[in-house]
Design a protein around this motif. Structure first.
Motif, PDB file in Angstrom:
ATOM      1  N   PRO A 244       0.819  -1.215   0.000  1.00  0.00           N
ATOM      2  CA  PRO A 244       0.000   0.000   0.000  1.00  0.00           C
ATOM      3  C   PRO A 244       0.855   1.269   0.000  1.00  0.00           C
ATOM      4  CG  PRO A 244      -0.753  -1.494   1.699  1.00  0.00           C
ATOM      5  CD  PRO A 244       0.498  -2.075   1.141  1.00  0.00           C
ATOM      6  N   THR A 247       1.906   2.003  -3.433  1.00  0.00           N
ATOM      7  CA  THR A 247       0.872   2.120  -4.451  1.00  0.00           C
ATOM      8  C   THR A 247       0.409   3.561  -4.539  1.00  0.00           C
ATOM      9  OG1 THR A 247       0.181  -0.116  -3.935  1.00  0.00           O
ATOM     10  CG2 THR A 247      -1.348   1.205  -5.176  1.00  0.00           C
ATOM     11  N   VAL A 251      -4.753   5.554  -6.668  1.00  0.00           N
ATOM     12  CA  VAL A 251      -5.258   4.182  -6.766  1.00  0.00           C
ATOM     13  C   VAL A 251      -5.939   3.797  -5.453  1.00  0.00           C
ATOM     14  CG1 VAL A 251      -4.568   1.770  -6.922  1.00  0.00           C
ATOM     15  CG2 VAL A 251      -3.609   3.444  -8.504  1.00  0.00           C
ATOM     16  N   ALA A 255      -9.782   2.959  -4.861  1.00  0.00           N
ATOM     17  CA  ALA A 255     -10.194   1.685  -4.272  1.00  0.00           C
ATOM     18  C   ALA A 255     -11.222   1.928  -3.174  1.00  0.00           C
ATOM     19  CB  ALA A 255      -8.982   0.952  -3.718  1.00  0.00           C
ATOM     20  N   VAL A 258     -14.566   2.746  -4.608  1.00  0.00           N
ATOM     21  CA  VAL A 258     -15.240   1.545  -5.090  1.00  0.00           C
ATOM     22  C   VAL A 258     -15.875   0.791  -3.927  1.00  0.00           C
ATOM     23  CG1 VAL A 258     -14.787  -0.729  -6.068  1.00  0.00           C
ATOM     24  CG2 VAL A 258     -13.810   1.301  -7.120  1.00  0.00           C
ATOM     25  N   ILE A 259     -15.179   0.727  -2.813  1.00  0.00           N
ATOM     26  CA  ILE A 259     -15.663  -0.059  -1.685  1.00  0.00           C
ATOM     27  C   ILE A 259     -16.811   0.664  -0.967  1.00  0.00           C
ATOM     28  CG2 ILE A 259     -15.022  -0.989   0.567  1.00  0.00           C
ATOM     29  CD1 ILE A 259     -12.244  -1.428  -0.578  1.00  0.00           C
ATOM     30  N   GLN A 263     -23.629   2.069  -3.937  1.00  0.00           N
ATOM     31  CA  GLN A 263     -23.784   0.819  -4.689  1.00  0.00           C
ATOM     32  C   GLN A 263     -22.458   0.055  -4.710  1.00  0.00           C
ATOM     33  OE1 GLN A 263     -26.694  -0.239  -6.026  1.00  0.00           O
ATOM     34  NE2 GLN A 263     -27.691   1.569  -5.176  1.00  0.00           N
ATOM     35  N   VAL A 265     -18.952  -2.129  -3.096  1.00  0.00           N
ATOM     36  CA  VAL A 265     -18.701  -3.509  -2.685  1.00  0.00           C
ATOM     37  C   VAL A 265     -19.199  -3.760  -1.270  1.00  0.00           C
ATOM     38  CG1 VAL A 265     -16.887  -5.179  -2.232  1.00  0.00           C
ATOM     39  CG2 VAL A 265     -16.744  -3.707  -4.231  1.00  0.00           C
ATOM     40  N   ASN A 268     -23.056  -3.556  -0.958  1.00  0.00           N
ATOM     41  CA  ASN A 268     -23.659  -4.706  -1.634  1.00  0.00           C
ATOM     42  C   ASN A 268     -23.482  -5.968  -0.808  1.00  0.00           C
ATOM     43  OD1 ASN A 268     -24.559  -3.197  -3.702  1.00  0.00           O
ATOM     44  ND2 ASN A 268     -23.343  -4.180  -5.302  1.00  0.00           N
TER      45      ASN A 268
ATOM     46  N   ILE B  30      -4.568  -4.472   2.823  1.00  0.00           N
ATOM     47  CA  ILE B  30      -4.298  -5.007   1.493  1.00  0.00           C
ATOM     48  C   ILE B  30      -5.570  -5.184   0.663  1.00  0.00           C
ATOM     49  CG2 ILE B  30      -4.411  -7.523   1.928  1.00  0.00           C
ATOM     50  CD1 ILE B  30      -1.493  -5.737   0.254  1.00  0.00           C
ATOM     51  N   PRO B  32      -8.282  -3.330  -0.041  1.00  0.00           N
ATOM     52  CA  PRO B  32      -8.693  -2.321  -1.030  1.00  0.00           C
ATOM     53  C   PRO B  32      -7.870  -2.394  -2.307  1.00  0.00           C
ATOM     54  CG  PRO B  32      -8.449  -1.317   1.113  1.00  0.00           C
ATOM     55  CD  PRO B  32      -7.929  -2.707   1.232  1.00  0.00           C
ATOM     56  N   ILE B  33      -6.593  -2.754  -2.170  1.00  0.00           N
ATOM     57  CA  ILE B  33      -5.743  -2.790  -3.360  1.00  0.00           C
ATOM     58  C   ILE B  33      -6.051  -4.020  -4.194  1.00  0.00           C
ATOM     59  CG2 ILE B  33      -3.336  -3.016  -4.087  1.00  0.00           C
ATOM     60  CD1 ILE B  33      -2.726  -1.253  -1.603  1.00  0.00           C
ATOM     61  N   ILE B  35      -8.919  -5.634  -4.266  1.00  0.00           N
ATOM     62  CA  ILE B  35     -10.297  -5.717  -4.735  1.00  0.00           C
ATOM     63  C   ILE B  35     -10.481  -5.056  -6.097  1.00  0.00           C
ATOM     64  CG2 ILE B  35     -11.510  -3.627  -3.947  1.00  0.00           C
ATOM     65  CD1 ILE B  35     -13.245  -5.709  -2.302  1.00  0.00           C
ATOM     66  N   ILE B  36      -9.635  -4.045  -6.403  1.00  0.00           N
ATOM     67  CA  ILE B  36      -9.825  -3.373  -7.684  1.00  0.00           C
ATOM     68  C   ILE B  36      -9.337  -4.234  -8.848  1.00  0.00           C
ATOM     69  CG2 ILE B  36      -9.803  -0.999  -6.851  1.00  0.00           C
ATOM     70  CD1 ILE B  36      -6.904  -0.878  -7.529  1.00  0.00           C
ATOM     71  N   LEU B  39     -12.228  -6.324 -10.232  1.00  0.00           N
ATOM     72  CA  LEU B  39     -13.264  -5.397 -10.706  1.00  0.00           C
ATOM     73  C   LEU B  39     -12.875  -4.719 -12.009  1.00  0.00           C
ATOM     74  CD1 LEU B  39     -14.569  -3.696  -7.458  1.00  0.00           C
ATOM     75  CD2 LEU B  39     -15.817  -5.213  -8.987  1.00  0.00           C
ATOM     76  N   PHE B  47     -19.108  -0.659 -10.478  1.00  0.00           N
ATOM     77  CA  PHE B  47     -17.956  -0.754  -9.592  1.00  0.00           C
ATOM     78  C   PHE B  47     -18.153  -1.818  -8.530  1.00  0.00           C
ATOM     79  CE2 PHE B  47     -17.510   3.442 -11.288  1.00  0.00           C
ATOM     80  CZ  PHE B  47     -16.168   3.447 -11.608  1.00  0.00           C
ATOM     81  N   THR B  48     -18.964  -2.796  -8.860  1.00  0.00           N
ATOM     82  CA  THR B  48     -19.202  -3.824  -7.861  1.00  0.00           C
ATOM     83  C   THR B  48     -19.244  -5.170  -8.575  1.00  0.00           C
ATOM     84  OG1 THR B  48     -20.635  -4.471  -6.057  1.00  0.00           O
ATOM     85  CG2 THR B  48     -21.705  -3.581  -8.015  1.00  0.00           C
ATOM     86  N   PHE B  49     -19.184  -6.245  -7.815  1.00  0.00           N
ATOM     87  CA  PHE B  49     -19.160  -7.572  -8.417  1.00  0.00           C
ATOM     88  C   PHE B  49     -20.549  -7.913  -8.944  1.00  0.00           C
ATOM     89  CE2 PHE B  49     -15.609  -7.634  -5.514  1.00  0.00           C
ATOM     90  CZ  PHE B  49     -14.617  -8.149  -6.316  1.00  0.00           C
ATOM     91  N   ILE B 265     -16.583   8.950 -13.872  1.00  0.00           N
ATOM     92  CA  ILE B 265     -15.849   7.796 -13.357  1.00  0.00           C
ATOM     93  C   ILE B 265     -16.344   6.513 -14.030  1.00  0.00           C
ATOM     94  CG2 ILE B 265     -17.355   7.698 -11.314  1.00  0.00           C
ATOM     95  CD1 ILE B 265     -14.711   6.652  -9.869  1.00  0.00           C
ATOM     96  N   ILE B 269     -10.781   3.620 -14.981  1.00  0.00           N
ATOM     97  CA  ILE B 269      -9.921   4.045 -13.877  1.00  0.00           C
ATOM     98  C   ILE B 269      -9.377   2.807 -13.142  1.00  0.00           C
ATOM     99  CG2 ILE B 269      -9.905   5.333 -11.696  1.00  0.00           C
ATOM    100  CD1 ILE B 269     -10.262   7.157 -13.968  1.00  0.00           C
ATOM    101  N   LEU B 270     -10.250   1.791 -13.005  1.00  0.00           N
ATOM    102  CA  LEU B 270      -9.806   0.577 -12.303  1.00  0.00           C
ATOM    103  C   LEU B 270      -8.772  -0.168 -13.130  1.00  0.00           C
ATOM    104  CD1 LEU B 270     -13.128  -0.775 -10.792  1.00  0.00           C
ATOM    105  CD2 LEU B 270     -11.478   0.830  -9.869  1.00  0.00           C
ATOM    106  N   ALA B 273      -5.640   1.651 -12.640  1.00  0.00           N
ATOM    107  CA  ALA B 273      -5.224   1.427 -11.262  1.00  0.00           C
ATOM    108  C   ALA B 273      -4.562   0.061 -11.115  1.00  0.00           C
ATOM    109  CB  ALA B 273      -6.425   1.534 -10.330  1.00  0.00           C
ATOM    110  N   LEU B 276      -1.137   0.207 -12.417  1.00  0.00           N
ATOM    111  CA  LEU B 276      -0.263   0.898 -11.472  1.00  0.00           C
ATOM    112  C   LEU B 276       0.095  -0.010 -10.293  1.00  0.00           C
ATOM    113  CD1 LEU B 276      -1.694   4.533 -11.397  1.00  0.00           C
ATOM    114  CD2 LEU B 276       0.293   3.668 -12.601  1.00  0.00           C
ATOM    115  N   VAL B 277      -0.872  -0.819  -9.845  1.00  0.00           N
ATOM    116  CA  VAL B 277      -0.567  -1.756  -8.752  1.00  0.00           C
ATOM    117  C   VAL B 277       0.511  -2.743  -9.216  1.00  0.00           C
ATOM    118  CG1 VAL B 277      -1.489  -3.637  -7.342  1.00  0.00           C
ATOM    119  CG2 VAL B 277      -2.793  -1.537  -7.611  1.00  0.00           C
TER     120      VAL B 277
END
Lengths: 421, 303
Positions: A244, A247, A251, A255, A258-259, A263, A265, A268, B30, B32-33, B35-36, B39, B47-49, B265, B269-270, B273, B276-277
């Protein structure tokens, strides 16, 4: 050697070239000092030019705003020559109107109006309206101006114009701490509905303190675990802290967006697990919660790394000795282990707090309205309201706070002890 | 960390609770990194599964967002993918241009920061250095001063001296921001450096320059490289200064991401990202290898 007096030449230790050893040593040391300094000099010069000078120049802007005096020098001169509270006479009004007309011609009237408007809301249109008609005005000017707008007779307006007529002013600092000058020039609080900056400073410091505390709460256990595990495991786990850290900030912020989205992660998952209903989604983003969660995650490595480097040096036999002398594990931790980690706690907390106070990107993206910090307001004044002097004054106050903390950090930890990974 | 044999049941219970807590904190770090990454392969613009993703149905996954990275901003994205298409990508695709800008700016900023920073670190680590602490504090301050203040200052300064909207301006600013990292890593390496090696080289007749390049340099190289990597990452990730002083054509990857996040968005972007990861993982690996090399070198030196 010629420069050695003959009467001292006996009984002195001499270097190979005949100079007294003391002189030779002093010279060698001066040379070594100069050489060391010359190695640093290019970078020092570079940082002074690209960093210190620009910031100093910006700070100057926080007390220096010559908009009024540049655009209306005669009016400014009249203010300078008369004592406060003087009624404007026909000569001053004639100059004012001539300059309003000229400024309207040159399209700088807006600048003057904006400058006065910073100090007294709702006056910008006064200037632009008067500027449009200034060319056609005739004596007596006082009546003519009052005819355009009765506000020109307001003593508060003239008092404000007097304040902005000098290039150097402390008014932007007053504005930055929610103060203003009233009619006779004394400092008062602004109306509560316009007082935003002190609240924001307070929020910035409170949220930073909360984030620092959360980082300590989360960082302490894992730093302890990393420091006490055998190296081959701790090196592996360290990757979970360093990844992290390495990173991109954007990013990590993405992240979290997104979480945490409505709507997203997390919501949901909670809905599908039946913990919350579909209508009861938790709002975790675009508010303070979003800022705190994301910034805690982003700054956590800055807490773990200093804690880890201190904890690794703590000899485990102290705790064992305490246990063998009858201390419970809690007492041994509290009385023996914890005090030894204090340097790490201090270093980590100060670093996280310093970085949190000046944070911009994450609050701007996930903070919404309630999660904005002082940096975001500085950016707002730089890019949207274009009140650059106020932005500079706010920046100066923030910088003063950060530098005070940095000084404390240097005193307690030492900048040369900073470790990165 | 092993539990001592004399531990009471309560201590045992606490020990395992503690391990669970630690595991959860590591997960917080770890997850959050990670999970993208899945996705970014989402077939939908969410932005979700999606249901399909959770069922591991291949239809739920796609490379469309990675494709979008190439096609966004192209003149003719739907043309057949021949040499002309790739040339269009190279010259016009927004993300590709941003990547080129980021690399150019990052390279020169790193070069300046590393050369000047290493020289300064050599000076700072000499015991006879005057005003050592003050100068060190000044050189580290770009890392401490809030980035918005730096950006604001540079905005005014560059407008005055005519560096606004220029590559040189951004490069100089990024070099300044990277310098603290170079100083910190290189001085840390020099702490363990055995000065008698330099004296040995001098006594054997080597000139100071030769001593530096043949004795000092190889030994401090791991520190220099990791400092350079830090400086590069700092530049590669910097958005605020770019927002304040750069012209629109000096789009960099972070700025493009910033715009993407603030405006429309999309999972593109993901995708960036995730790339970049992957770069961060590669950098981290290089750093780990350097650390090992450094340890090996130090094991050989008597200091």
């Amino acid at each position: 050697m010629a420069d050695i007096p003959a009467d001292q030449s006996a009984g002195i230790m001499r270097a190979a070239d005949g100079r007294p050893l003391k002189v030779a040593l002093a010279r060698a040391q001066t040379r070594a000092r100069r050489r060391a300094f010359l190695l640093v000099a290019p970078l020092l010069f570079f940082v002074l030019v690209t960093f210190v000078v620009p910031i100093g120049q910006m700070l100057h802007r926080s007390v220096h705003n010559p908009t009024f005096v540049d655009n209306m020098p005669q009016v400014a001169a009249w203010f300078r020559d008369t004592p406060a509270g003087t009624e404007p006479d026909e000569a001053a009004l004639a100059a004012l109107i001539a300059y309003l007309a000229a400024a309207a011609e040159a399209r700088t009237i807006g600048a003057v109006g904006t400058r006065v408007n910073y100090e007294m809301q709702g006056t910008r249109s006064l200037f632009t309206a008067a500027g449009r008609r200034a060319g056609r005005l005739e004596a007596p000017y006082r009546e003519a101006l009052l005819d355009i707008d009765a506000k020109w007779g307001d003593p508060a307006l003239w008092s404000t114009m007097r304040q902005v007529s000098t290039a150097y002013t402390a008014n932007f600092y007053l504005a930055a701490v929610d103060r203003t000058r009233d009619l006779d020039g004394s400092v008062t609080r602004v109306a509560p509905d316009r007082a935003v900056y002190l609240t924001l400073f307070q929020r910035t410091f409170l949220l930073s303190a909360l984030i620092t505390f959360l980082c300590l709460l989360l960082g302490f256990p894992i730093a302890h675990l990393l420091a006490t595990l055998p190296l081959r495991y701790s090196n592996l786990l360290m990757i979970l802290v360093l990844l992290p850290f390495w990173t991109s900030l954007l990013v990590r912020t993405t992240a979290w967006m997104v979480i945490l989205q409505g709507q997203g992660v997390l919501n949901n998952a909670l809905v599908s697990l039946g913990i919350i209903g579909d209508t009861g989604r938790v709002e975790l983003m675009y508010n303070q919660a979003g800022t705190v969660i994301a910034m805690t995650h982003i700054l956590l490595p800055f807490m773990v790394l200093p804690l880890y480097s201190v904890m690794r040096t703590i000899n485990p036999s102290y705790v064992r000795a305490a246990r063998s002398l009858g201390a419970t594990s809690w007492t041994a931790f509290r009385r023996v282990y914890l005090p030894q980690t204090l340097p790490g706690i201090g270093a980590g907390s100060l670093l996280v707090f310093i970085l949190a106070v000046g944070y911009y990107i994450t609050p701007a993206l996930v903070g919404g309205a309630s999660g904005q910090l002082i940096s975001n307001l500085i950016a707002f004044h730089m890019q949207n309201s274009l009140n650059w002097s106020l932005a500079a004054a706010l920046a100066a106050l923030l910088l003063a706070a950060v530098l005070a903390l940095y000084w404390l950090y240097d005193r307690l930890v030492g900048v040369d002890n900073m470790k990165l990974g | 960390m092993a539990l001592p044999i004399y531990a009471s049941p309560l201590e045992r219970a606490w020990h395992y609770t503690y391990l669970v807590i630690c595991a959860l904190i590591f997960l917080f770090l770890i997850a959050p990194i990670l999970i993208i990454i899945p996705l970014s392969f989402n077939a939908e613009a969410y932005f979700t599964f999606s249901e399909k993703m959770l069922r591991l149905d291949p239809e739920g996954y796609s490379l469309r967002w990675y494709d979008r990275l190439l096609t966004f901003g192209m003149v003719a994205p739907d043309a057949p993918r021949d040499a002309a298409w790739w040339s269009d990508v190279w010259h016009n695709a927004s993300w590709v241009r941003a990547a080129k800008n980021s690399l150019i700016i990052g390279f020169f900023a790193t070069l300046i920061a590393t050369v000047l920073g290493t020289l300064a670190a050599l000076g700072l680590s000499r015991p006879e250095m005057p005003f050592r602490r003050t100068i060190m504090a000044i050189l580290i301050s770009p890392m401490i001063v809030p980035i918005i203040i730096t950006a604001t200052g540079l905005f005014f300064f560059y407008s005055m001296v005519g560096l606004a909207h220029s590559y040189v301006g951004i490069i100089l600013a990024h070099a300044t921001l990277g310098i603290p990292f170079v100083i910190i890593t290189v001085t840390a390496t020099l702490v363990g450096f055995d000065q008698s090696l330099n004296r040995a080289a001098a006594s054997l007749g080597a000139s100071p320059t030769r001593t530096f390049f043949q004795v000092t340099m190889p030994l401090i190289m791991p520190g220099v490289i990791s400092g350079a990597l830090f400086a590069f990452v700092t530049s590669f990730d910097e958005v605020v200064v770019v927002l304040f002083v750069a012209a629109p054509e000096q789009q960099t990857i972070p700025r493009q991401m910033w715009n993407g996040i603030r405006e429309q968005i999309s999972p593109t972007i993901l995708a960036i990202a995730t790339i970049l990861v992957a770069i961060s993982v590669a950098l981290l690996t290089v750093l780990e290898l350097l650390r090992r090399r450094s340890e090996r070198l130090r094991g050989l030196s008597p200091g």
